[in-house]
Design an enzyme around this catalytic site. Structure first.
Site, PDB file in Angstrom:
ATOM      1  N   THR A 234     -23.502  27.890  -2.422  1.00  0.00           N
ATOM      2  CA  THR A 234     -22.475  28.708  -1.796  1.00  0.00           C
ATOM      3  C   THR A 234     -21.076  28.238  -2.158  1.00  0.00           C
ATOM      4  O   THR A 234     -20.191  29.044  -2.492  1.00  0.00           O
ATOM      5  CB  THR A 234     -22.653  28.691  -0.267  1.00  0.00           C
ATOM      6  OG1 THR A 234     -23.970  29.138   0.064  1.00  0.00           O
ATOM      7  CG2 THR A 234     -21.635  29.587   0.411  1.00  0.00           C
TER       8      THR A 234
ATOM      9  N   ASP B 183     -20.657  35.573   3.832  1.00  0.00           N
ATOM     10  CA  ASP B 183     -19.895  34.319   3.668  1.00  0.00           C
ATOM     11  C   ASP B 183     -18.576  34.547   2.921  1.00  0.00           C
ATOM     12  O   ASP B 183     -18.321  33.937   1.883  1.00  0.00           O
ATOM     13  CB  ASP B 183     -20.731  33.272   2.933  1.00  0.00           C
ATOM     14  CG  ASP B 183     -21.927  32.797   3.748  1.00  0.00           C
ATOM     15  OD1 ASP B 183     -22.193  33.395   4.802  1.00  0.00           O
ATOM     16  OD2 ASP B 183     -22.584  31.830   3.333  1.00  0.00           O
TER      17      ASP B 183
ATOM     18  N   ASP C 231     -22.259  36.228   8.767  1.00  0.00           N
ATOM     19  CA  ASP C 231     -21.591  34.917   8.810  1.00  0.00           C
ATOM     20  C   ASP C 231     -20.319  34.890   7.971  1.00  0.00           C
ATOM     21  O   ASP C 231     -20.054  33.918   7.264  1.00  0.00           O
ATOM     22  CB  ASP C 231     -22.543  33.821   8.313  1.00  0.00           C
ATOM     23  CG  ASP C 231     -23.858  33.783   9.067  1.00  0.00           C
ATOM     24  OD1 ASP C 231     -23.891  34.230  10.225  1.00  0.00           O
ATOM     25  OD2 ASP C 231     -24.857  33.304   8.497  1.00  0.00           O
TER      26      ASP C 231
END
Length: 346
Positions: free
Chosen positions: A96, A153, A180
């Site tokens: 990520t 994200d 999220d």
């Protein structure tokens, strides 16, 4: 140099250039610019940082900032006039953190009047993946009038690489995504921002990750608006990425149909972290406000309890690094057309 002069006039009052700094570098697609690439201009800055003024246009590149004292500002009339965009997903870059379009790890980072986008999710052939637009992990970071566009994200607001807690301040920003999409473990304050859930089977505005009760971290959203696309489903204020996740909404205008419970478990049926997390609201209003129906472990704050989450208390009285007008609230309406969602190719 006419472009440079007009940029200087436009940005007067946006950034104060500390004594000893060189003149701001201009990034533009025009031939008479100092640099045509944002990253090349950052690399050219001295070790103590400096200012970059970025002319309107689309800059398709990944940007990494490790120096402290780096200030980036778009010179257009609106944040969407200047766009830094890339399309990496965690699934194809090995994690990520590596997917971020702009990754700033240096302290005293400033970002103003532009758009940071990760357009990975806009390509139908790409498998689902986390894809970060902006990652900020420095201390005393200030993000003002910035549009952050992504899906899963979108914004990572977290601790620095050495584990030191980071203080961050976001003002008059527009942040969109679905699962999220504001996540991490930092001490971050959001004022007059719009959080927008895009169409998806689930939308979770926050995933804060305070991991221990003695960590000095949390996300506070002060007078922010929560909105969502009509096709957004199962909309939640947040879920605990770590057991002591801390998120507080102060006077939030909830224009999205948030689930009655407001908050959800990280993995329903498998994790049990809502009981140790601190999720709270103070005087939320709008169609998604439902104080009587909220998750039993969450909190509806009294005026006295809400005062403990005021800006000065939250930052323990150390606010000299914030913009001088932070106490006055917004200077431009976050719901103006200039901060509305628009894809970078419009």
């Amino acid at each position: 140099m006419r472009i440079f002069v007009s940029s200087a006039a436009l940005l007067a009052g946006c950034f104060c250039i500390p004594a000893g700094y060189a003149h701001p570098l201009l990034v533009s697609h025009a031939g008479n610019a100092d640099y045509h690439s944002v990253q090349q201009a950052i690399d050219a800055l001295p070790a103590e940082g400096g200012d970059l003024w970025i002319a309107p246009g689309i800059y398709r590149e990944k940007v990494k900032i490790t120096k402290s004292g780096v200030h980036l500002a778009g010179t257009g009339n609106r944040p969407e006039d200047t766009v830094i965009v890339y399309g990496d997903g965690a699934v194809n870059v090995g994690g990520t953190a590596r997917s971020a379009t702009l990754d700033a790890t240096g302290d005293d980072f400033r970002l103003e009047n532009l758009t940071i986008q990760n357009d990975y999710a806009l390509h139908p052939a790409n498998p689902p993946s986390q894809a970060v637009a902006l990652s900020v992990t420095g201390d005393r970071d200030v993000i003002t009038r910035v549009r952050l566009l992504g899906a899963q994200d979108t914004l990572f607001a977290g601790k620095g690489p050495n584990g030191r807690m980071s203080r961050q301040y976001f003002s008059n920003c527009y942040i969109e995504g679905h699962v999220d999409f504001i996540f991490g473990n930092a001490k971050a304050w959001f004022r007059h921002c719009e959080l927008h859930g895009i169409a998806n089977q689930a939308v979770v505005y926050t995933a804060q990750s305070k991991a221990a009760p003695d960590e000095d971290s949390g996300y506070v959203f002060d007078h922010c608006r929560l909105s969502a696309d009509p096709a957004a489903r199962y909309i939640a204020l947040g879920r605990p990425w770590r057991p002591y996740a801390t998120v507080v909404f102060l006077s939030a205008k909830i224009d999205a149909p948030v689930i009655a419970e407001g908050w959800r478990e990280w993995t329903p049926g498998k994790t049990n972290t809502l009981r140790t997390s601190y999720f709270a609201e103070y005087r939320s209003f709008g169609v998604g406000a439902n104080p009587s129906g909220r998750e039993p472990h969450s909190h509806q704050l009294t005026e006295g309890e809400a005062a403990r989450w005021s800006l000065s208390v939250f930052f323990r009285g150390v606010t000299d690094w914030l913009p001088t007008n932070h106490h006055e609230g917004t200077q431009s309406n976050v719901h103006d057309e200039g901060l509305r969602r628009r894809s970078s190719d419009e």
